[in-house]
Design an enzyme around this catalytic site. Sequence first.
Site, PDB file in Angstrom:
ATOM      1  N   ASN A  17       0.850  -1.194   0.000  1.00 28.37           N
ATOM      2  CA  ASN A  17       0.000   0.000   0.000  1.00 28.37           C
ATOM      3  C   ASN A  17       0.889   1.248   0.000  1.00 28.37           C
ATOM      4  O   ASN A  17       1.487   1.582   1.015  1.00 28.37           O
ATOM      5  CB  ASN A  17      -0.889  -0.035   1.257  1.00 28.37           C
ATOM      6  CG  ASN A  17      -1.717   1.226   1.425  1.00 28.37           C
ATOM      7  OD1 ASN A  17      -1.842   2.031   0.497  1.00 28.37           O
ATOM      8  ND2 ASN A  17      -2.287   1.395   2.609  1.00 28.37           N
ATOM      9  N   TRP A  18       0.931   1.925  -1.141  1.00 25.97           N
ATOM     10  CA  TRP A  18       1.803   3.101  -1.244  1.00 25.97           C
ATOM     11  C   TRP A  18       1.199   4.321  -0.575  1.00 25.97           C
ATOM     12  O   TRP A  18       1.844   5.355  -0.452  1.00 25.97           O
ATOM     13  CB  TRP A  18       2.101   3.401  -2.721  1.00 25.97           C
ATOM     14  CG  TRP A  18       3.165   2.512  -3.319  1.00 25.97           C
ATOM     15  CD1 TRP A  18       3.655   1.346  -2.783  1.00 25.97           C
ATOM     16  CD2 TRP A  18       3.863   2.707  -4.549  1.00 25.97           C
ATOM     17  NE1 TRP A  18       4.607   0.815  -3.613  1.00 25.97           N
ATOM     18  CE2 TRP A  18       4.763   1.627  -4.712  1.00 25.97           C
ATOM     19  CE3 TRP A  18       3.819   3.686  -5.540  1.00 25.97           C
ATOM     20  CZ2 TRP A  18       5.608   1.507  -5.815  1.00 25.97           C
ATOM     21  CZ3 TRP A  18       4.657   3.566  -6.649  1.00 25.97           C
ATOM     22  CH2 TRP A  18       5.546   2.490  -6.769  1.00 25.97           C
ATOM     23  N   LYS A  19      -0.068   4.265  -0.204  1.00 23.12           N
ATOM     24  CA  LYS A  19      -0.767   5.420   0.377  1.00 23.12           C
ATOM     25  C   LYS A  19      -0.590   6.646  -0.540  1.00 23.12           C
ATOM     26  O   LYS A  19      -0.526   6.485  -1.752  1.00 23.12           O
ATOM     27  CB  LYS A  19      -0.268   5.691   1.795  1.00 23.12           C
ATOM     28  CG  LYS A  19      -0.243   4.426   2.646  1.00 23.12           C
ATOM     29  CD  LYS A  19      -0.038   4.711   4.090  1.00 23.12           C
ATOM     30  CE  LYS A  19       0.162   3.401   4.838  1.00 23.12           C
ATOM     31  NZ  LYS A  19       0.100   3.547   6.276  1.00 23.12           N
ATOM     32  N   HIS A 103      -9.480   0.665   5.275  1.00 21.54           N
ATOM     33  CA  HIS A 103      -8.185   0.907   5.931  1.00 21.54           C
ATOM     34  C   HIS A 103      -8.418   1.834   7.128  1.00 21.54           C
ATOM     35  O   HIS A 103      -9.262   2.736   7.070  1.00 21.54           O
ATOM     36  CB  HIS A 103      -7.218   1.543   4.934  1.00 21.54           C
ATOM     37  CG  HIS A 103      -5.797   1.567   5.432  1.00 21.54           C
ATOM     38  ND1 HIS A 103      -5.364   2.477   6.362  1.00 21.54           N
ATOM     39  CD2 HIS A 103      -4.737   0.768   5.154  1.00 21.54           C
ATOM     40  CE1 HIS A 103      -4.082   2.250   6.623  1.00 21.54           C
ATOM     41  NE2 HIS A 103      -3.682   1.216   5.910  1.00 21.54           N
ATOM     42  N   GLU A 105      -6.853   4.281   8.141  1.00 22.96           N
ATOM     43  CA  GLU A 105      -6.682   5.700   7.846  1.00 22.96           C
ATOM     44  C   GLU A 105      -7.945   6.296   7.231  1.00 22.96           C
ATOM     45  O   GLU A 105      -8.187   7.504   7.333  1.00 22.96           O
ATOM     46  CB  GLU A 105      -5.458   5.892   6.938  1.00 22.96           C
ATOM     47  CG  GLU A 105      -4.169   5.711   7.738  1.00 22.96           C
ATOM     48  CD  GLU A 105      -2.969   5.284   6.919  1.00 22.96           C
ATOM     49  OE1 GLU A 105      -3.003   5.369   5.685  1.00 22.96           O
ATOM     50  OE2 GLU A 105      -1.990   4.841   7.548  1.00 22.96           O
ATOM     51  N   GLU A 173      -4.958  -5.385  10.775  1.00 19.77           N
ATOM     52  CA  GLU A 173      -3.974  -4.332  10.958  1.00 19.77           C
ATOM     53  C   GLU A 173      -4.227  -3.627  12.283  1.00 19.77           C
ATOM     54  O   GLU A 173      -5.058  -2.694  12.352  1.00 19.77           O
ATOM     55  CB  GLU A 173      -4.072  -3.314   9.823  1.00 19.77           C
ATOM     56  CG  GLU A 173      -3.818  -3.889   8.444  1.00 19.77           C
ATOM     57  CD  GLU A 173      -3.275  -2.839   7.500  1.00 19.77           C
ATOM     58  OE1 GLU A 173      -2.162  -3.014   7.022  1.00 19.77           O
ATOM     59  OE2 GLU A 173      -3.952  -1.827   7.278  1.00 19.77           O
ATOM     60  N   GLY A 179       2.705   2.037  10.729  1.00 23.38           N
ATOM     61  CA  GLY A 179       3.622   3.163  10.585  1.00 23.38           C
ATOM     62  C   GLY A 179       4.356   3.550  11.853  1.00 23.38           C
ATOM     63  O   GLY A 179       4.959   4.624  11.913  1.00 23.38           O
ATOM     64  N   SER A 217       3.757  -2.307  10.196  1.00 27.51           N
ATOM     65  CA  SER A 217       5.210  -2.271  10.392  1.00 27.51           C
ATOM     66  C   SER A 217       5.922  -3.554   9.968  1.00 27.51           C
ATOM     67  O   SER A 217       6.921  -3.943  10.575  1.00 27.51           O
ATOM     68  CB  SER A 217       5.542  -1.918  11.845  1.00 27.51           C
ATOM     69  OG  SER A 217       5.114  -0.602  12.133  1.00 27.51           O
ATOM     70  N   GLY A 238       2.919  -1.193   4.216  1.00 29.06           N
ATOM     71  CA  GLY A 238       2.886   0.214   3.848  1.00 29.06           C
ATOM     72  C   GLY A 238       4.270   0.715   3.473  1.00 29.06           C
ATOM     73  O   GLY A 238       4.764   0.501   2.370  1.00 29.06           O
ATOM     74  N   GLY A 239       4.939   1.355   4.421  1.00 33.23           N
ATOM     75  CA  GLY A 239       6.223   2.017   4.164  1.00 33.23           C
ATOM     76  C   GLY A 239       7.247   1.149   3.439  1.00 33.23           C
ATOM     77  O   GLY A 239       7.935   1.627   2.530  1.00 33.23           O
TER      78      GLY A 239
HETATM   79  C1  PEP Z   1      -0.618   0.018   6.056  1.00 37.80           C
HETATM   80  O1  PEP Z   1      -0.671   1.164   5.680  1.00 37.80           O
HETATM   81  O2  PEP Z   1      -1.561  -0.741   5.792  1.00 37.80           O
HETATM   82  C2  PEP Z   1       0.551  -0.415   6.806  1.00 37.80           C
HETATM   83  C3  PEP Z   1       0.545  -1.624   7.296  1.00 37.80           C
HETATM   84  O3  PEP Z   1       1.577   0.473   6.940  1.00 37.80           O
HETATM   85  P1  PEP Z   1       3.045   0.186   7.550  1.00 37.80           P
HETATM   86  O4  PEP Z   1       3.526  -1.111   6.932  1.00 37.80           O
HETATM   87  O5  PEP Z   1       3.862   1.350   7.117  1.00 37.80           O
HETATM   88  O6  PEP Z   1       2.900   0.042   9.014  1.00 37.80           O
END
Ligand code: PEP
Length: 254
Positions: A17-19, A103, A105, A173, A179, A217, A238-239
């Site tokens: 997920n590049w957000k 999600h 967010e 999640e 994050g 993470s 994500g990241g």
């Molecule tokens: C996400 O945005 O779904 C996520 C898991 O982010 P991260 O891996 O950066 O914690």
Amino acid sequence: MRGADDLSQPARLVAGNWKMNGASGALREAHALAEALSQAPAACRVALFPPALLIHRMAEQVAGSSVQVGAQDCHAESDGAYTGDLSAEMLHEAGARLVILGHSERRTGYRESDADVTAKVEAALRGGLEPVVCVGETLEQRDAGRALDVVAVQLQGSLPDSLDGHPFAVAYEPIWAIGTGRTPTVEQVEVVHGRIHALLAARFASGAAIPVLYGGSVKPSNAAELLHARGVDGALVGGASLKAADFLPIVRAA
Ligand code: PEP
């Protein structure tokens, strides 16, 4: 990897997920990933979810490879007076084949309810997109011993019955792990994934084949441990999905 018609076990999926990150220059990362997987195929499905503006170009870039492209959200309607929104049909036409829904967010930032997520899941099915539905508790809820209940309520409320028989995935999640660099213990992950699998099996005839991803993470250094926890069928990243050099070792760990 299991065959598409094998409903006895989930197909593993690692999703990035590049957000709201990545201008057109970032497409080189998708290209690098597709190249690497063409040379040494992954043992799991792999999908990238870039910002919507990049979906079309990314889909063209990875065409012919095993990398699929997805969207990060869709509207509940197919068209209409919804300024700034995109429908599942539009995203499919652009090249998306999956869509992340619910999600945290969006649940937090846009106050999306379980009912909103359900409506979007229905829209995704109409538009030919495979939903990846996210659930997860806050730190406060976990500390209060409510993680399992919160996840169960979200799960039941966010998945319409019409999903049965359609390909879809659930992503667990924990919000406090997204994050933050913090991750739950393997035992904590296994407990929640076990509950999610049990709820899916009780509700859907295809329950045993629904992948449950872990997200929060995930990085190269912890991917193997998290991805091989009991009941974990992949990861939502994500990241660490923004650079092929970080994402590839996670894919390889699946
Ligand atoms: C996400 O945005 O779904 C996520 C898991 O982010 P991260 O891996 O950066 O914690």
